[in-house]
Design a protein around this motif. Structure first.
Motif, PDB file in Angstrom:
ATOM      1  N   SER A  17       0.828  -1.201   0.000  1.00  0.00           N
ATOM      2  CA  SER A  17       0.000   0.000   0.000  1.00  0.00           C
ATOM      3  C   SER A  17       0.862   1.250   0.000  1.00  0.00           C
ATOM      4  O   SER A  17       1.997   1.238   0.493  1.00  0.00           O
ATOM      5  N   GLN A  82      -5.613   6.465  -0.303  1.00  0.00           N
ATOM      6  CA  GLN A  82      -4.967   5.259   0.190  1.00  0.00           C
ATOM      7  C   GLN A  82      -5.040   4.218  -0.917  1.00  0.00           C
ATOM      8  O   GLN A  82      -6.127   3.819  -1.327  1.00  0.00           O
ATOM      9  N   GLY A  84      -4.294   0.551  -1.919  1.00  0.00           N
ATOM     10  CA  GLY A  84      -4.005  -0.766  -1.393  1.00  0.00           C
ATOM     11  C   GLY A  84      -3.937  -1.813  -2.497  1.00  0.00           C
ATOM     12  O   GLY A  84      -4.383  -1.590  -3.624  1.00  0.00           O
TER      13      GLY A  84
END
Length: 123
Positions: A17, A82, A84
């Motif tokens: 990530s 974010q 991931g």
């Protein structure tokens, strides 16, 4: 008018990530629609995520849905992405962009741009 300053990105291995941040100065980013875009050499800049300026809804392109999460951090006058479960097809230069439209999902509707953040995914 606002200025956008990006941070984060860099190198990750597949499956890992990374988080990108887009901080605004000169205005309240919460009033703006914000989009995240990415571009690889030879291809057009594409929108991958966005947040509405009117009702706070988020949108994700199918290529990142379920893996990337966009959030607003109003305390920092910023938005984050974010990323991931990074894949080999995710490397690109990532940009945040903002405008007072309801949505910023295509490059032509965004007036304000961050400087870009390279993301590399490699084992």
């Amino acid at each position: 008018q606002i200025q956008l300053l990006q941070s984060g990105g860099g190198l990750a291995q597949p499956g890992e990530s990374l988080t990108l941040s887009c901080a605004a100065s000169g205005g309240n980013l919460e009033r703006y629609a914000v989009g995240w875009f990415r571009q690889v050499p030879g291809k057009e800049r594409e929108g991958i995520a966005g947040v509405s300026s009117t009702d706070g809804r988020f949108w994700y392109d199918d290529s990142v849905k379920g893996r990337f999460i966009m959030t607003r951090d109003n305390a920092k006058n910023a938005v984050n992405l974010q990323m991931g479960s990074l894949k080999s097809e995710d490397p690109a230069v990532y940009y945040c962009a903002a405008d007072l439209n309801a949505w910023v999902l295509t490059p032509e509707v965004a007036r304000y741009w961050g400087q870009g953040s390279p993301v590399t995914v490699s084992s």
